[in-house]
Design a protein around this motif. Structure first.
Motif, mmCIF file in Angstrom:
data_model
loop_
_atom_site.group_PDB
_atom_site.id
_atom_site.type_symbol
_atom_site.label_atom_id
_atom_site.label_comp_id
_atom_site.label_asym_id
_atom_site.label_seq_id
_atom_site.Cartn_x
_atom_site.Cartn_y
_atom_site.Cartn_z
ATOM 1 N N ALA A 141 -0.116 8.229 4.569
ATOM 2 C CA ALA A 141 -1.466 7.824 4.173
ATOM 3 C C ALA A 141 -1.760 6.345 4.394
ATOM 4 C CB ALA A 141 -1.696 8.188 2.710
ATOM 5 N N SER A 142 -0.848 5.463 3.968
ATOM 6 C CA SER A 142 -1.149 4.032 4.024
ATOM 7 C C SER A 142 -1.210 3.523 5.457
ATOM 8 C CB SER A 142 -0.117 3.251 3.223
ATOM 9 O OG SER A 142 1.197 3.509 3.686
ATOM 10 N N ASN A 143 -0.240 3.898 6.279
ATOM 11 C CA ASN A 143 -0.250 3.436 7.668
ATOM 12 C C ASN A 143 -1.342 4.122 8.481
ATOM 13 O OD1 ASN A 143 1.919 1.468 7.832
ATOM 14 N ND2 ASN A 143 3.278 3.156 7.363
ATOM 15 N N GLN A 144 -1.704 5.354 8.113
ATOM 16 C CA GLN A 144 -2.781 6.037 8.814
ATOM 17 C C GLN A 144 -4.103 5.298 8.607
ATOM 18 O OE1 GLN A 144 -5.017 10.298 8.387
ATOM 19 N NE2 GLN A 144 -2.824 10.364 8.736
ATOM 20 N N ALA A 145 -4.383 4.912 7.373
ATOM 21 C CA ALA A 145 -5.617 4.187 7.097
ATOM 22 C C ALA A 145 -5.670 2.878 7.866
ATOM 23 C CB ALA A 145 -5.735 3.929 5.596
ATOM 24 N N ARG A 146 -4.556 2.166 7.866
ATOM 25 C CA ARG A 146 -4.511 0.883 8.575
ATOM 26 C C ARG A 146 -4.699 1.095 10.079
ATOM 27 N NH1 ARG A 146 0.732 -3.195 8.523
ATOM 28 N NH2 ARG A 146 -0.311 -5.042 9.383
ATOM 29 N N ALA A 147 -4.078 2.143 10.615
ATOM 30 C CA ALA A 147 -4.186 2.433 12.050
ATOM 31 C C ALA A 147 -5.612 2.812 12.430
ATOM 32 C CB ALA A 147 -3.222 3.553 12.423
ATOM 33 N N LEU A 148 -6.274 3.582 11.582
ATOM 34 C CA LEU A 148 -7.649 3.981 11.871
ATOM 35 C C LEU A 148 -8.586 2.778 11.880
ATOM 36 C CD1 LEU A 148 -7.843 7.268 9.775
ATOM 37 C CD2 LEU A 148 -7.800 7.080 12.274
ATOM 38 N N VAL A 149 -8.372 1.855 10.948
ATOM 39 C CA VAL A 149 -9.184 0.636 10.932
ATOM 40 C C VAL A 149 -8.945 -0.166 12.216
ATOM 41 C CG1 VAL A 149 -9.555 -1.569 9.764
ATOM 42 C CG2 VAL A 149 -9.327 0.524 8.424
ATOM 43 N N LEU A 150 -7.683 -0.190 12.677
ATOM 44 C CA LEU A 150 -7.385 -0.872 13.936
ATOM 45 C C LEU A 150 -8.122 -0.228 15.106
ATOM 46 C CD1 LEU A 150 -5.820 -2.737 15.845
ATOM 47 C CD2 LEU A 150 -3.884 -1.145 15.690
ATOM 48 N N LEU A 151 -8.104 1.119 15.178
ATOM 49 C CA LEU A 151 -8.806 1.813 16.263
ATOM 50 C C LEU A 151 -10.300 1.550 16.211
ATOM 51 C CD1 LEU A 151 -6.984 5.276 16.412
ATOM 52 C CD2 LEU A 151 -6.560 3.212 17.780
ATOM 53 N N VAL A 165 0.835 -1.200 0.000
ATOM 54 C CA VAL A 165 0.000 0.000 0.000
ATOM 55 C C VAL A 165 0.874 1.255 0.000
ATOM 56 C CG1 VAL A 165 -1.732 1.301 1.268
ATOM 57 C CG2 VAL A 165 -1.929 -1.169 1.116
ATOM 58 N N PHE A 166 1.936 1.246 0.795
ATOM 59 C CA PHE A 166 2.843 2.399 0.841
ATOM 60 C C PHE A 166 3.504 2.597 -0.522
ATOM 61 C CE2 PHE A 166 6.630 4.820 1.671
ATOM 62 C CZ PHE A 166 6.309 5.662 2.733
ATOM 63 N N LEU A 167 3.934 1.506 -1.144
ATOM 64 C CA LEU A 167 4.576 1.585 -2.455
ATOM 65 C C LEU A 167 3.601 2.115 -3.504
ATOM 66 C CD1 LEU A 167 6.943 1.080 -4.362
ATOM 67 C CD2 LEU A 167 6.255 -1.328 -4.483
ATOM 68 N N ALA A 168 2.354 1.664 -3.435
ATOM 69 C CA ALA A 168 1.342 2.137 -4.383
ATOM 70 C C ALA A 168 1.109 3.632 -4.226
ATOM 71 C CB ALA A 168 0.033 1.371 -4.193
ATOM 72 N N ASP A 169 1.015 4.091 -2.994
ATOM 73 C CA ASP A 169 0.831 5.522 -2.743
ATOM 74 C C ASP A 169 1.980 6.325 -3.338
ATOM 75 O OD1 ASP A 169 -1.565 5.263 -1.442
ATOM 76 O OD2 ASP A 169 -0.712 5.290 0.570
ATOM 77 N N TYR A 170 3.197 5.814 -3.149
ATOM 78 C CA TYR A 170 4.372 6.516 -3.681
ATOM 79 C C TYR A 170 4.326 6.561 -5.208
ATOM 80 C CZ TYR A 170 9.021 7.257 -5.490
ATOM 81 O OH TYR A 170 10.083 7.725 -6.243
ATOM 82 N N ASN A 171 4.067 5.423 -5.836
ATOM 83 C CA ASN A 171 4.065 5.375 -7.301
ATOM 84 C C ASN A 171 3.028 6.320 -7.895
ATOM 85 O OD1 ASN A 171 6.161 3.561 -7.687
ATOM 86 N ND2 ASN A 171 4.843 1.769 -7.878
ATOM 87 N N VAL A 172 1.831 6.318 -7.322
ATOM 88 C CA VAL A 172 0.760 7.165 -7.856
ATOM 89 C C VAL A 172 1.092 8.638 -7.650
ATOM 90 C CG1 VAL A 172 -1.662 7.823 -7.589
ATOM 91 C CG2 VAL A 172 -1.021 5.406 -7.609
ATOM 92 N N ALA A 173 1.586 8.982 -6.479
ATOM 93 C CA ALA A 173 1.871 10.387 -6.174
ATOM 94 C C ALA A 173 3.043 10.928 -6.980
ATOM 95 C CB ALA A 173 2.158 10.551 -4.681
ATOM 96 N N SER A 174 4.025 10.078 -7.259
ATOM 97 C CA SER A 174 5.250 10.536 -7.924
ATOM 98 C C SER A 174 5.278 10.245 -9.418
ATOM 99 C CB SER A 174 6.475 9.881 -7.271
ATOM 100 O OG SER A 174 6.458 8.476 -7.498
ATOM 101 N N GLY A 175 4.347 9.419 -9.891
ATOM 102 C CA GLY A 175 4.392 8.993 -11.280
ATOM 103 C C GLY A 175 5.476 7.976 -11.545
ATOM 104 N N ASP A 176 5.967 7.332 -10.496
ATOM 105 C CA ASP A 176 7.053 6.360 -10.617
ATOM 106 C C ASP A 176 6.483 4.971 -10.880
ATOM 107 O OD1 ASP A 176 9.628 5.345 -10.596
ATOM 108 O OD2 ASP A 176 10.212 6.441 -8.789
#
Length: 318
Positions: free
Chosen positions: A162-172, A113-124
Protein backbone atom coordinates in the motif's frame (compact mmCIF):
# COMPACT_ATOMS: atom_id res chain seq x y z
CA UNK A 1 16.58 -10.76 25.45
CA UNK A 2 17.55 -11.39 29.10
CA UNK A 3 15.48 -10.21 32.03
CA UNK A 4 17.55 -7.47 33.67
CA UNK A 5 15.57 -7.26 36.91
CA UNK A 6 17.46 -8.56 40.02
CA UNK A 7 15.24 -11.62 40.31
CA UNK A 8 15.71 -13.49 43.57
CA UNK A 9 18.35 -11.17 45.01
CA UNK A 10 16.13 -9.55 47.66
CA UNK A 11 15.19 -12.87 49.29
CA UNK A 12 18.68 -14.34 49.16
CA UNK A 13 20.35 -11.31 50.78
CA UNK A 14 18.45 -11.42 54.13
CA UNK A 15 18.98 -15.20 54.47
CA UNK A 16 22.71 -14.67 54.33
CA UNK A 17 22.80 -11.74 56.72
CA UNK A 18 20.52 -13.34 59.31
CA UNK A 19 22.23 -16.73 59.43
CA UNK A 20 22.62 -18.37 62.87
CA UNK A 21 25.03 -16.65 65.27
CA UNK A 22 27.09 -19.75 66.01
CA UNK A 23 29.30 -20.24 62.99
CA UNK A 24 32.64 -21.65 62.29
CA UNK A 25 34.92 -19.37 60.25
CA UNK A 26 34.64 -21.47 57.08
CA UNK A 27 30.89 -20.97 57.19
CA UNK A 28 31.31 -17.24 57.73
CA UNK A 29 33.69 -17.00 54.80
CA UNK A 30 31.36 -19.08 52.67
CA UNK A 31 28.48 -16.78 53.52
CA UNK A 32 30.54 -13.71 52.67
CA UNK A 33 31.54 -15.20 49.34
CA UNK A 34 27.93 -16.04 48.58
CA UNK A 35 26.88 -12.54 49.55
CA UNK A 36 29.51 -11.09 47.24
CA UNK A 37 28.24 -13.25 44.41
CA UNK A 38 24.67 -12.10 45.01
CA UNK A 39 25.84 -8.48 45.16
CA UNK A 40 27.65 -9.00 41.91
CA UNK A 41 24.49 -10.28 40.28
CA UNK A 42 22.53 -7.28 41.53
CA UNK A 43 25.17 -4.87 40.21
CA UNK A 44 25.26 -6.67 36.89
CA UNK A 45 21.50 -6.49 36.50
CA UNK A 46 20.74 -3.07 37.97
CA UNK A 47 23.92 -1.09 37.30
CA UNK A 48 24.68 1.77 34.97
CA UNK A 49 24.06 -0.26 31.81
CA UNK A 50 20.28 -0.02 31.34
CA UNK A 51 20.37 -1.78 27.97
CA UNK A 52 18.24 -4.87 27.56
CA UNK A 53 20.77 -6.04 24.98
CA UNK A 54 23.90 -5.68 27.14
CA UNK A 55 26.25 -8.56 26.44
CA UNK A 56 23.86 -10.15 23.96
CA UNK A 57 23.92 -10.35 20.17
CA UNK A 58 21.60 -7.74 18.68
CA UNK A 59 19.70 -9.18 15.72
CA UNK A 60 18.74 -6.63 13.07
CA UNK A 61 16.48 -7.53 10.14
CA UNK A 62 17.19 -5.85 6.81
CA UNK A 63 16.36 -6.22 3.13
CA UNK A 64 19.66 -6.43 1.26
CA UNK A 65 22.14 -7.78 3.82
CA UNK A 66 24.65 -8.39 1.03
CA UNK A 67 25.16 -4.64 0.63
CA UNK A 68 28.79 -4.06 1.69
CA UNK A 69 28.00 -1.29 4.18
CA UNK A 70 26.31 -3.79 6.50
CA UNK A 71 29.62 -5.59 7.04
CA UNK A 72 31.20 -2.19 7.74
CA UNK A 73 28.40 -1.47 10.19
CA UNK A 74 28.90 -4.78 12.02
CA UNK A 75 32.61 -4.01 12.36
CA UNK A 76 31.91 -0.51 13.69
CA UNK A 77 29.47 -1.96 16.23
CA UNK A 78 32.04 -4.59 17.28
CA UNK A 79 34.61 -1.82 17.82
CA UNK A 80 32.08 -0.27 20.22
CA UNK A 81 31.70 -3.60 22.04
CA UNK A 82 28.34 -4.55 20.51
CA UNK A 83 27.85 -7.87 18.75
CA UNK A 84 25.44 -7.38 15.82
CA UNK A 85 23.96 -10.03 13.55
CA UNK A 86 22.37 -8.80 10.32
CA UNK A 87 19.45 -11.01 9.22
CA UNK A 88 18.45 -10.84 5.55
CA UNK A 89 14.84 -10.81 4.30
CA UNK A 90 13.55 -10.73 0.75
CA UNK A 91 9.91 -10.13 1.73
CA UNK A 92 8.96 -6.74 3.20
CA UNK A 93 6.13 -8.37 5.15
CA UNK A 94 8.39 -10.43 7.42
CA UNK A 95 10.74 -8.14 9.41
CA UNK A 96 8.05 -6.31 11.40
CA UNK A 97 6.32 -9.42 12.80
CA UNK A 98 9.77 -10.83 13.55
CA UNK A 99 10.55 -7.80 15.76
CA UNK A 100 7.13 -7.93 17.39
CA UNK A 101 7.55 -11.62 18.23
CA UNK A 102 11.06 -11.18 19.60
CA UNK A 103 12.84 -13.04 16.80
CA UNK A 104 14.61 -9.77 15.95
CA UNK A 105 15.61 -6.90 18.20
CA UNK A 106 15.43 -4.21 15.51
CA UNK A 107 14.81 -3.88 11.82
CA UNK A 108 15.94 -1.34 9.25
CA UNK A 109 14.26 -1.61 5.88
CA UNK A 110 11.14 0.57 5.84
CA UNK A 111 9.90 4.12 5.79
CA UNK A 112 7.39 5.61 8.20
CA UNK A 113 4.38 5.15 5.92
CA UNK A 114 5.07 1.42 5.60
CA UNK A 115 5.49 1.12 9.38
CA UNK A 116 2.24 3.00 9.97
CA UNK A 117 0.37 0.70 7.60
CA UNK A 118 1.75 -2.32 9.44
CA UNK A 119 0.89 -0.99 12.90
CA UNK A 120 -2.67 -0.09 11.95
CA UNK A 121 -3.34 -3.35 10.12
CA UNK A 122 -1.84 -5.57 12.82
CA UNK A 123 -2.71 -3.60 15.94
CA UNK A 124 1.00 -3.47 16.75
CA UNK A 125 3.01 -0.54 18.11
CA UNK A 126 6.51 -0.74 16.65
CA UNK A 127 8.24 2.63 16.83
CA UNK A 128 11.10 4.39 15.02
CA UNK A 129 14.21 4.94 17.14
CA UNK A 130 16.36 6.61 14.49
CA UNK A 131 16.43 7.74 10.87
CA UNK A 132 18.71 6.39 8.16
CA UNK A 133 17.97 7.84 4.73
CA UNK A 134 15.35 8.83 2.20
CA UNK A 135 15.62 7.06 -1.12
CA UNK A 136 13.93 8.52 -4.18
CA UNK A 137 11.61 6.16 -6.02
CA UNK A 138 12.40 5.78 -9.72
CA UNK A 139 10.56 4.85 -12.92
CA UNK A 140 12.66 2.48 -15.05
CA UNK A 141 12.30 1.00 -18.52
CA UNK A 142 14.28 -1.35 -20.74
CA UNK A 143 12.46 -0.28 -23.89
CA UNK A 144 12.30 3.50 -23.65
CA UNK A 145 14.76 6.26 -22.81
CA UNK A 146 12.27 8.98 -21.87
CA UNK A 147 8.81 9.22 -20.38
CA UNK A 148 7.55 10.85 -23.57
CA UNK A 149 8.49 7.72 -25.56
CA UNK A 150 6.16 5.45 -23.56
CA UNK A 151 3.16 4.89 -25.86
CA UNK A 152 -0.44 5.49 -24.85
CA UNK A 153 -2.10 2.34 -23.56
CA UNK A 154 1.17 0.69 -22.52
CA UNK A 155 1.41 -1.04 -19.14
CA UNK A 156 3.51 0.28 -16.28
CA UNK A 157 3.97 -1.60 -13.01
CA UNK A 158 3.98 -0.28 -9.45
CA UNK A 159 4.69 -2.10 -6.15
CA UNK A 160 1.63 -3.79 -4.67
CA UNK A 161 2.23 -2.89 -1.00
CA UNK A 162 0.00 0.00 0.00
CA UNK A 163 2.57 2.62 1.01
CA UNK A 164 4.94 2.19 -1.93
CA UNK A 165 2.03 1.85 -4.35
CA UNK A 166 0.65 5.24 -3.33
CA UNK A 167 4.06 6.85 -3.65
CA UNK A 168 4.62 5.22 -7.06
CA UNK A 169 1.24 6.39 -8.36
CA UNK A 170 1.99 9.97 -7.32
CA UNK A 171 5.30 9.67 -9.19
CA UNK A 172 3.53 8.44 -12.35
CA UNK A 173 1.12 11.35 -12.07
CA UNK A 174 4.01 13.81 -11.72
CA UNK A 175 5.55 12.26 -14.83
CA UNK A 176 2.31 12.86 -16.77
CA UNK A 177 1.48 9.20 -17.30
CA UNK A 178 -1.67 8.96 -15.16
CA UNK A 179 -4.25 11.10 -13.39
CA UNK A 180 -5.39 10.37 -9.84
CA UNK A 181 -8.93 11.28 -8.88
CA UNK A 182 -7.85 12.30 -5.39
CA UNK A 183 -5.00 14.43 -6.71
CA UNK A 184 -2.55 11.99 -5.14
CA UNK A 185 -2.14 11.14 -1.45
CA UNK A 186 -0.31 8.56 0.70
CA UNK A 187 -3.51 6.50 0.41
CA UNK A 188 -3.82 6.43 -3.38
CA UNK A 189 -4.27 2.98 -4.92
CA UNK A 190 -5.20 1.53 -8.30
CA UNK A 191 -8.86 2.41 -7.73
CA UNK A 192 -7.81 6.08 -7.60
CA UNK A 193 -6.46 6.01 -11.17
CA UNK A 194 -8.67 7.90 -13.63
CA UNK A 195 -8.29 5.47 -16.52
CA UNK A 196 -9.99 7.74 -19.05
CA UNK A 197 -7.62 10.60 -18.30
CA UNK A 198 -4.47 8.46 -18.02
CA UNK A 199 -1.99 7.69 -20.78
CA UNK A 200 -0.99 4.23 -19.52
CA UNK A 201 -2.47 1.25 -17.75
CA UNK A 202 -1.12 0.43 -14.29
CA UNK A 203 -0.49 -3.03 -12.91
CA UNK A 204 0.47 -3.84 -9.30
CA UNK A 205 3.22 -6.40 -8.69
CA UNK A 206 5.20 -7.56 -5.70
CA UNK A 207 8.00 -5.03 -5.13
CA UNK A 208 10.62 -7.69 -5.83
CA UNK A 209 9.08 -8.43 -9.24
CA UNK A 210 8.66 -4.95 -10.71
CA UNK A 211 12.24 -4.81 -11.99
CA UNK A 212 12.46 -8.43 -13.13
CA UNK A 213 9.24 -7.99 -15.14
CA UNK A 214 10.56 -5.09 -17.22
CA UNK A 215 11.04 -7.26 -20.30
CA UNK A 216 7.26 -7.49 -20.53
CA UNK A 217 6.41 -3.94 -19.48
CA UNK A 218 6.81 -0.44 -20.83
CA UNK A 219 8.12 0.60 -17.45
CA UNK A 220 8.02 -0.03 -13.72
CA UNK A 221 8.52 1.92 -10.54
CA UNK A 222 11.31 0.05 -8.77
CA UNK A 223 12.23 0.28 -5.10
CA UNK A 224 15.87 1.15 -4.46
CA UNK A 225 16.55 -2.26 -2.91
CA UNK A 226 15.95 -3.99 -6.23
CA UNK A 227 17.47 -1.61 -8.78
CA UNK A 228 21.03 -2.95 -8.96
CA UNK A 229 19.99 -6.54 -8.26
CA UNK A 230 18.04 -6.43 -11.52
CA UNK A 231 21.01 -5.04 -13.44
CA UNK A 232 19.51 -1.55 -13.67
CA UNK A 233 21.33 1.73 -13.25
CA UNK A 234 19.99 4.41 -10.91
CA UNK A 235 21.03 7.10 -13.38
CA UNK A 236 18.81 5.58 -16.05
CA UNK A 237 15.56 6.30 -14.20
CA UNK A 238 13.14 8.10 -16.49
CA UNK A 239 11.64 9.97 -13.53
CA UNK A 240 11.97 10.02 -9.76
CA UNK A 241 10.44 11.80 -6.79
CA UNK A 242 12.22 14.46 -4.73
CA UNK A 243 13.52 13.21 -1.34
CA UNK A 244 14.28 16.79 -0.28
CA UNK A 245 10.64 17.84 -0.46
CA UNK A 246 9.30 19.10 2.88
CA UNK A 247 6.51 16.55 2.65
CA UNK A 248 8.96 13.67 2.28
CA UNK A 249 9.44 12.94 6.01
CA UNK A 250 6.87 10.07 6.04
CA UNK A 251 9.17 8.34 3.54
CA UNK A 252 12.22 8.54 5.80
CA UNK A 253 13.66 5.08 6.40
CA UNK A 254 14.07 4.16 10.06
CA UNK A 255 15.34 1.70 12.61
CA UNK A 256 12.21 0.22 14.21
CA UNK A 257 11.93 -1.37 17.66
CA UNK A 258 9.28 -2.59 20.06
CA UNK A 259 7.67 0.28 21.97
CA UNK A 260 9.09 -1.02 25.24
CA UNK A 261 12.66 -0.73 23.91
CA UNK A 262 12.67 2.94 22.90
CA UNK A 263 15.14 3.88 25.64
CA UNK A 264 17.40 0.86 25.26
CA UNK A 265 20.93 2.28 25.47
CA UNK A 266 22.50 -0.29 23.16
CA UNK A 267 19.87 0.16 20.46
CA UNK A 268 20.23 3.95 20.57
CA UNK A 269 24.00 3.56 20.35
CA UNK A 270 23.57 1.39 17.27
CA UNK A 271 21.58 4.18 15.63
CA UNK A 272 24.40 6.61 16.41
CA UNK A 273 26.96 4.21 14.94
CA UNK A 274 24.96 4.07 11.72
CA UNK A 275 24.58 7.84 11.54
CA UNK A 276 28.11 8.80 12.64
CA UNK A 277 30.31 6.19 10.93
CA UNK A 278 31.40 7.86 7.72
CA UNK A 279 32.27 4.58 6.01
CA UNK A 280 28.72 3.34 6.63
CA UNK A 281 27.18 6.56 5.36
CA UNK A 282 29.37 6.53 2.27
CA UNK A 283 28.50 2.89 1.68
CA UNK A 284 24.76 3.58 1.79
CA UNK A 285 25.09 6.41 -0.71
CA UNK A 286 27.27 4.27 -2.98
CA UNK A 287 24.84 1.34 -2.97
CA UNK A 288 21.98 3.70 -3.76
CA UNK A 289 23.80 4.97 -6.82
CA UNK A 290 24.34 8.32 -5.16
CA UNK A 291 20.63 8.89 -4.66
CA UNK A 292 20.26 8.37 -0.89
CA UNK A 293 19.82 11.47 1.26
CA UNK A 294 21.26 10.60 4.67
CA UNK A 295 19.32 11.68 7.77
CA UNK A 296 19.77 12.27 11.48
CA UNK A 297 16.21 13.47 12.08
CA UNK A 298 15.27 13.80 15.79
CA UNK A 299 13.48 10.69 17.04
CA UNK A 300 10.60 12.80 18.34
CA UNK A 301 9.93 14.08 14.81
CA UNK A 302 9.91 10.53 13.46
CA UNK A 303 7.51 9.34 16.12
CA UNK A 304 5.24 12.36 15.62
CA UNK A 305 5.17 11.66 11.88
CA UNK A 306 4.32 8.01 12.53
CA UNK A 307 1.47 8.98 14.87
CA UNK A 308 0.10 11.41 12.26
CA UNK A 309 0.20 8.86 9.45
CA UNK A 310 -1.39 6.20 11.67
CA UNK A 311 -4.17 8.63 12.61
CA UNK A 312 -4.78 9.52 8.97
CA UNK A 313 -4.76 5.85 8.03
CA UNK A 314 -7.40 4.98 10.62
CA UNK A 315 -9.53 7.93 9.52
CA UNK A 316 -9.24 6.78 5.92
CA UNK A 317 -10.55 3.37 6.90
CA UNK A 318 -13.59 4.71 8.78
Amino acid sequence: MPDTSPTGSSSTGPDLVEAPRRRRWPLVLGALVALAVVAGVVVATTGDDDSAAAGETVRIGVVGASDPYWATYEEAAADAGIDVEIIDFSDYNQPNPAVSEGELDLNQFQHIVFLADYNVASGDDLQPIGATAIYPLGLHSKQYDAVEEIPDGATVAVPNDASNQARALVLLQSAGLIELESGGTIFSDLADVDTDASRVQVEALDAALTATSLDDLAGAVVNNDFVERAGLDFDDALAQDDPNDANALPYANVFAARAGDLDDATYLQLVEIYQETQAVQDGVVEVSGGTAVMLDTPVEDLQDSLAKVESDTRAQQD
